[in-house]
Design a protein around this motif. Sequence first.
Motif, PDB file in Angstrom:
ATOM      1  N   ILE A  27       0.862  -1.181   0.000  1.00  0.00           N
ATOM      2  CA  ILE A  27       0.000   0.000   0.000  1.00  0.00           C
ATOM      3  C   ILE A  27       0.899   1.232   0.000  1.00  0.00           C
ATOM      4  O   ILE A  27       1.971   1.243   0.602  1.00  0.00           O
ATOM      5  N   SER A  28       0.455   2.243  -0.701  1.00  0.00           N
ATOM      6  CA  SER A  28       1.290   3.429  -0.899  1.00  0.00           C
ATOM      7  C   SER A  28       1.598   4.171   0.402  1.00  0.00           C
ATOM      8  O   SER A  28       2.625   4.834   0.500  1.00  0.00           O
ATOM      9  N   GLU A  29       0.734   4.053   1.409  1.00  0.00           N
ATOM     10  CA  GLU A  29       0.968   4.740   2.674  1.00  0.00           C
ATOM     11  C   GLU A  29       2.218   4.240   3.392  1.00  0.00           C
ATOM     12  O   GLU A  29       2.704   4.879   4.315  1.00  0.00           O
ATOM     13  N   ASP A  30       2.740   3.089   2.961  1.00  0.00           N
ATOM     14  CA  ASP A  30       3.949   2.542   3.570  1.00  0.00           C
ATOM     15  C   ASP A  30       5.224   3.144   2.988  1.00  0.00           C
ATOM     16  O   ASP A  30       6.329   2.739   3.367  1.00  0.00           O
ATOM     17  N   TYR A  31       5.082   4.105   2.075  1.00  0.00           N
ATOM     18  CA  TYR A  31       6.233   4.677   1.371  1.00  0.00           C
ATOM     19  C   TYR A  31       6.169   6.195   1.387  1.00  0.00           C
ATOM     20  O   TYR A  31       5.094   6.790   1.460  1.00  0.00           O
ATOM     21  N   ASP A  32       7.332   6.820   1.286  1.00  0.00           N
ATOM     22  CA  ASP A  32       7.416   8.276   1.177  1.00  0.00           C
ATOM     23  C   ASP A  32       7.229   8.637  -0.302  1.00  0.00           C
ATOM     24  O   ASP A  32       8.184   8.708  -1.068  1.00  0.00           O
ATOM     25  N   ILE A  33       5.976   8.831  -0.681  1.00  0.00           N
ATOM     26  CA  ILE A  33       5.620   9.050  -2.086  1.00  0.00           C
ATOM     27  C   ILE A  33       6.274  10.319  -2.635  1.00  0.00           C
ATOM     28  O   ILE A  33       6.735  10.329  -3.777  1.00  0.00           O
ATOM     29  N   ASP A  34       6.352  11.377  -1.843  1.00  0.00           N
ATOM     30  CA  ASP A  34       6.970  12.620  -2.325  1.00  0.00           C
ATOM     31  C   ASP A  34       8.444  12.420  -2.650  1.00  0.00           C
ATOM     32  O   ASP A  34       8.942  12.915  -3.664  1.00  0.00           O
ATOM     33  N   ALA A  35       9.156  11.688  -1.810  1.00  0.00           N
ATOM     34  CA  ALA A  35      10.579  11.423  -2.067  1.00  0.00           C
ATOM     35  C   ALA A  35      10.745  10.560  -3.313  1.00  0.00           C
ATOM     36  O   ALA A  35      11.636  10.802  -4.129  1.00  0.00           O
ATOM     37  N   ILE A  36       9.881   9.564  -3.468  1.00  0.00           N
ATOM     38  CA  ILE A  36       9.930   8.723  -4.666  1.00  0.00           C
ATOM     39  C   ILE A  36       9.667   9.575  -5.897  1.00  0.00           C
ATOM     40  O   ILE A  36      10.392   9.488  -6.894  1.00  0.00           O
ATOM     41  N   ALA A  37       8.648  10.422  -5.835  1.00  0.00           N
ATOM     42  CA  ALA A  37       8.301  11.277  -6.979  1.00  0.00           C
ATOM     43  C   ALA A  37       9.455  12.192  -7.355  1.00  0.00           C
ATOM     44  O   ALA A  37       9.749  12.371  -8.541  1.00  0.00           O
ATOM     45  N   VAL A  61      11.849   2.873  -4.662  1.00  0.00           N
ATOM     46  CA  VAL A  61      10.685   2.584  -3.804  1.00  0.00           C
ATOM     47  C   VAL A  61      11.157   1.904  -2.525  1.00  0.00           C
ATOM     48  O   VAL A  61      10.773   2.311  -1.426  1.00  0.00           O
ATOM     49  N   ALA A  62      11.989   0.883  -2.659  1.00  0.00           N
ATOM     50  CA  ALA A  62      12.482   0.164  -1.472  1.00  0.00           C
ATOM     51  C   ALA A  62      13.252   1.087  -0.526  1.00  0.00           C
ATOM     52  O   ALA A  62      13.118   0.978   0.698  1.00  0.00           O
ATOM     53  N   ASP A  63      14.027   1.991  -1.090  1.00  0.00           N
ATOM     54  CA  ASP A  63      14.805   2.929  -0.280  1.00  0.00           C
ATOM     55  C   ASP A  63      13.932   3.914   0.473  1.00  0.00           C
ATOM     56  O   ASP A  63      14.387   4.548   1.436  1.00  0.00           O
ATOM     57  N   ASN A  64      12.674   4.071   0.042  1.00  0.00           N
ATOM     58  CA  ASN A  64      11.783   5.058   0.659  1.00  0.00           C
ATOM     59  C   ASN A  64      10.623   4.425   1.413  1.00  0.00           C
ATOM     60  O   ASN A  64       9.584   5.052   1.611  1.00  0.00           O
TER      61      ASN A  64
END
Length: 66
Positions: A27-37, A61-64
Amino acid sequence: MGKATYTTREEAIEREIIEVIEAGDAISEDYDIDAIADAVIGDYEDGYALKVEESDFWGIVADNAK
């Protein structure tokens, strides 16, 4: 076929990051979407397109993961 480009950064994030992450078991909430973007989405001049290869994308993705 060329890379998909988007009118807004938000649309690119939704289609190229959130939908891709959630297509699996994550699920996307498990990741820092802004940093990935920041790392994978090009700027306005690039048409808000994905600017990395798939293998690099998943590493970012894994790093974030939170």
